[in-house]
Design a protein around this motif. Structure first.
Motif, mmCIF file in Angstrom:
data_model
loop_
_atom_site.group_PDB
_atom_site.id
_atom_site.type_symbol
_atom_site.label_atom_id
_atom_site.label_comp_id
_atom_site.label_asym_id
_atom_site.label_seq_id
_atom_site.Cartn_x
_atom_site.Cartn_y
_atom_site.Cartn_z
ATOM 1 N N LEU A 22 0.832 -1.197 0.000
ATOM 2 C CA LEU A 22 0.000 0.000 0.000
ATOM 3 C C LEU A 22 0.873 1.255 0.000
ATOM 4 N N LEU A 23 1.885 1.265 0.836
ATOM 5 C CA LEU A 23 2.795 2.406 0.908
ATOM 6 C C LEU A 23 3.432 2.684 -0.444
ATOM 7 N N THR A 24 3.961 1.644 -1.077
ATOM 8 C CA THR A 24 4.662 1.821 -2.348
ATOM 9 C C THR A 24 3.718 2.280 -3.448
ATOM 10 N N GLU A 25 2.516 1.738 -3.455
ATOM 11 C CA GLU A 25 1.540 2.167 -4.461
ATOM 12 C C GLU A 25 1.165 3.637 -4.277
ATOM 13 N N LYS A 88 16.038 1.025 -2.377
ATOM 14 C CA LYS A 88 17.493 1.029 -2.284
ATOM 15 C C LYS A 88 17.908 0.344 -0.993
ATOM 16 N N ASP A 89 19.099 -0.243 -1.020
ATOM 17 C CA ASP A 89 19.652 -0.854 0.189
ATOM 18 C C ASP A 89 20.275 0.222 1.062
ATOM 19 N N GLY A 90 19.787 0.331 2.296
ATOM 20 C CA GLY A 90 20.323 1.305 3.233
ATOM 21 C C GLY A 90 21.113 0.636 4.336
ATOM 22 N N GLU A 91 21.625 1.424 5.254
ATOM 23 C CA GLU A 91 22.413 0.880 6.359
ATOM 24 C C GLU A 91 21.585 -0.052 7.234
ATOM 25 N N ASP A 92 20.290 0.239 7.360
ATOM 26 C CA ASP A 92 19.422 -0.558 8.230
ATOM 27 C C ASP A 92 18.397 -1.359 7.446
ATOM 28 N N GLY A 93 18.719 -1.682 6.185
ATOM 29 C CA GLY A 93 17.803 -2.481 5.388
ATOM 30 C C GLY A 93 17.236 -1.693 4.223
ATOM 31 N N PRO A 94 16.254 -2.252 3.529
ATOM 32 C CA PRO A 94 15.699 -1.604 2.341
ATOM 33 C C PRO A 94 14.990 -0.296 2.667
ATOM 34 N N GLU A 95 15.129 0.665 1.748
ATOM 35 C CA GLU A 95 14.505 1.975 1.902
ATOM 36 C C GLU A 95 13.652 2.269 0.669
ATOM 37 N N LEU A 96 12.503 2.871 0.890
ATOM 38 C CA LEU A 96 11.657 3.319 -0.213
ATOM 39 C C LEU A 96 11.943 4.790 -0.479
ATOM 40 N N TRP A 97 12.391 5.071 -1.703
ATOM 41 C CA TRP A 97 12.640 6.441 -2.130
ATOM 42 C C TRP A 97 11.459 6.929 -2.957
ATOM 43 N N GLY A 98 11.095 8.194 -2.794
ATOM 44 C CA GLY A 98 10.012 8.771 -3.574
ATOM 45 C C GLY A 98 9.388 9.939 -2.845
ATOM 46 N N ARG A 99 8.820 10.861 -3.619
ATOM 47 C CA ARG A 99 8.174 12.025 -3.019
ATOM 48 C C ARG A 99 6.987 11.582 -2.157
ATOM 49 N N GLY A 100 6.968 12.056 -0.917
ATOM 50 C CA GLY A 100 5.905 11.713 0.015
ATOM 51 C C GLY A 100 6.200 10.526 0.899
ATOM 52 N N ASN A 333 16.080 14.038 -1.583
ATOM 53 C CA ASN A 333 16.511 12.691 -1.176
ATOM 54 C C ASN A 333 15.568 12.090 -0.137
ATOM 55 N N GLU A 334 14.278 12.357 -0.285
ATOM 56 C CA GLU A 334 13.259 11.847 0.634
ATOM 57 C C GLU A 334 13.158 10.327 0.509
ATOM 58 N N HIS A 335 13.313 9.643 1.624
ATOM 59 C CA HIS A 335 13.216 8.180 1.612
ATOM 60 C C HIS A 335 12.879 7.667 3.008
ATOM 61 N N LEU A 336 12.305 6.461 3.056
ATOM 62 C CA LEU A 336 11.818 5.876 4.307
ATOM 63 C C LEU A 336 12.311 4.443 4.456
ATOM 64 N N PRO A 337 13.042 4.138 5.525
ATOM 65 C CA PRO A 337 13.409 2.735 5.787
ATOM 66 C C PRO A 337 12.159 1.905 6.032
ATOM 67 N N LEU A 338 12.033 0.786 5.352
ATOM 68 C CA LEU A 338 10.812 -0.014 5.450
ATOM 69 C C LEU A 338 10.655 -0.665 6.817
ATOM 70 N N ASP A 339 11.760 -0.989 7.475
ATOM 71 C CA ASP A 339 11.647 -1.543 8.829
ATOM 72 C C ASP A 339 11.051 -0.516 9.784
#
Length: 376
Positions: A22-25, A88-100, A333-339
């Motif tokens: 839902l978040l990614t959509e 993208k792979d971040g320091e603490d796991g996968p991150e979702l990049w995108g506006r909002g 560079n707005e992004h959110l770690p999925l964890d």
């Protein structure tokens, strides 16, 4: 009921839960203020798929009535600026990049999941990044809930208790045209002079936290010779942020007192808000964050949010909460770690359950959906 999408981010192995999908959509659907319809329809479809009553009201808010012990609400809209949606792979796991992803679709999606899991009332509002029209409309068209959790990024271990208020205005001046060698001040200089005096009144104090100060910011300025060539004109749009120790009226009066040439049209006035950290809602949040292994942090934000609007119109307990680093708001560079997103969902569900949401479900709206609203 997931909407079919060919977006590559949805094919990533990290998008392995309903919440992450839902978040990614939602992040993949452009939803700049004023253009939230497609995202609102996707959000409404999520609630329909879970057999929740839902409709899009006349101003565009997504409203899913439930147990009004807690109203979970966040905004659907984002600021402009395209950021490729990708994992993208971040320091603490996968991150979702995108506006909002941070401001504030991460909060919106986590609250939608928590509302479905617990039965809490939910509203996705429009226009927070512009005039807060969705929040103002909501307070005029429904009764106050018992408690409000307003969705804004605080980090999954943070709770936002306060926001500064907002004053917006437009300064306009005109002067006779003449040769630039003349010593007389023109309209542009009048605008600069008035603004300099306003900045002097509220000169920053390095020893005082920004949250406790009035800060000044011009956001747009235009000036030059008029179309007919007979005058000089200047127009400046500006913002003043107001701490809880002051009122918008006080700040406006101080600014008006420095006005000698030109006029100011005050276009927006939203009071500051500061809630008590010892409320039951704040206590429950601290307990839920600790149970998830976090270290609770109490925050004060220097900006303004829909929480200011709700505090102006409704007398109930409230905090702001949501995943994400707010320093990334509105940035490229707005992004959110999925964890972190997952942790926020768990905290929200825990908070709702601790507050007794679902024990006795009641409708969140004093008005029923009209035929027009239900058809939207």
């Amino acid at each position: 009921m997931a909407v079919e999408s060919t977006h590559p981010a949805l094919e990533h192995s990290a998008i392995d839960t309903e919440g992450r999908q839902l978040l990614t959509e939602l992040v993949s659907i452009p939803s700049v203020s004023g253009e939230e319809t497609a995202a609102a329809e996707r959000l409404a479809g999520f609630f329909e798929a879970h057999d929740r009553e839902v409709w899009i009201d006349d101003i565009g808010n997504v409203r899913a009535p439930g147990d009004d012990t807690v109203l979970l609400t966040s905004h659907i809209d984002t600021v402009p600026g395209e950021i490729p949606v990708e994992i993208k792979d971040g320091e603490d796991g996968p991150e979702l990049w995108g506006r909002g992803s941070v401001d504030a679709t991460g909060s919106l999606a986590s609250m939608a999941i928590a509302a479905v899991e617990t039965g809490a009332s939910f509203v996705g509002v429009v226009g927070e990044e512009s005039t807060s029209r969705g929040a103002w409309y909501l307070t005029d068209h429904r009764d106050s809930p018992d408690l409000i959790i307003n969705g804004e990024p605080s980090g999954w271990g943070g709770i936002t208790l306060g926001y500064r208020g907002l004053l917006e205005g437009t300064y306009v001046a005109a002067s006779e045209s003449g040769h630039h060698s003349r010593p007389d001040l023109n309209a542009i200089q009048h605008a600069m002079s008035w603004w300099d005096r306003v900045e002097t009144i509220f000169e920053p104090d390095e020893w005082v936290p920004v949250f406790e100060q009035v800060t000044t910011k011009p956001v747009d300025i235009e000036g030059g010779v008029s179309v007919d060539g007979l005058s000089m004109e200047a127009t400046m749009e500006f913002q003043l942020r107001v701490p809880p120790e002051r009122t918008p009226d006080e700040v406006r009066e101080l600014s008006d007192a420095e006005l000698d040439i030109g006029t100011v049209n005050w276009t927006e006035s939203i009071p500051p808000v500061m809630t008590n950290p010892r409320t039951e809602l704040a206590r429950v949040f601290r307990a839920a964050i600790r149970d998830q292994g976090g270290d609770p942090r109490l925050l004060r934000k220097t900006g303004t949010s829909d929480m200011n609007v709700f505090a102006t119109k409704w007398d109930c307990g409230m905090v702001s909460y949501g995943p994400g680093d707010s320093s990334l708001d509105h940035t490229p560079n707005e992004h959110l770690p999925l964890d972190e997103f997952d942790n926020a969902i768990d905290v929200l569900i825990d908070v709702c359950e601790r507050l007794g949401v679902g024990d006795e479900v009641a409708s969140d709206d004093s008005e029923a959906a009209t035929d027009t609203e239900a058809a939207q």
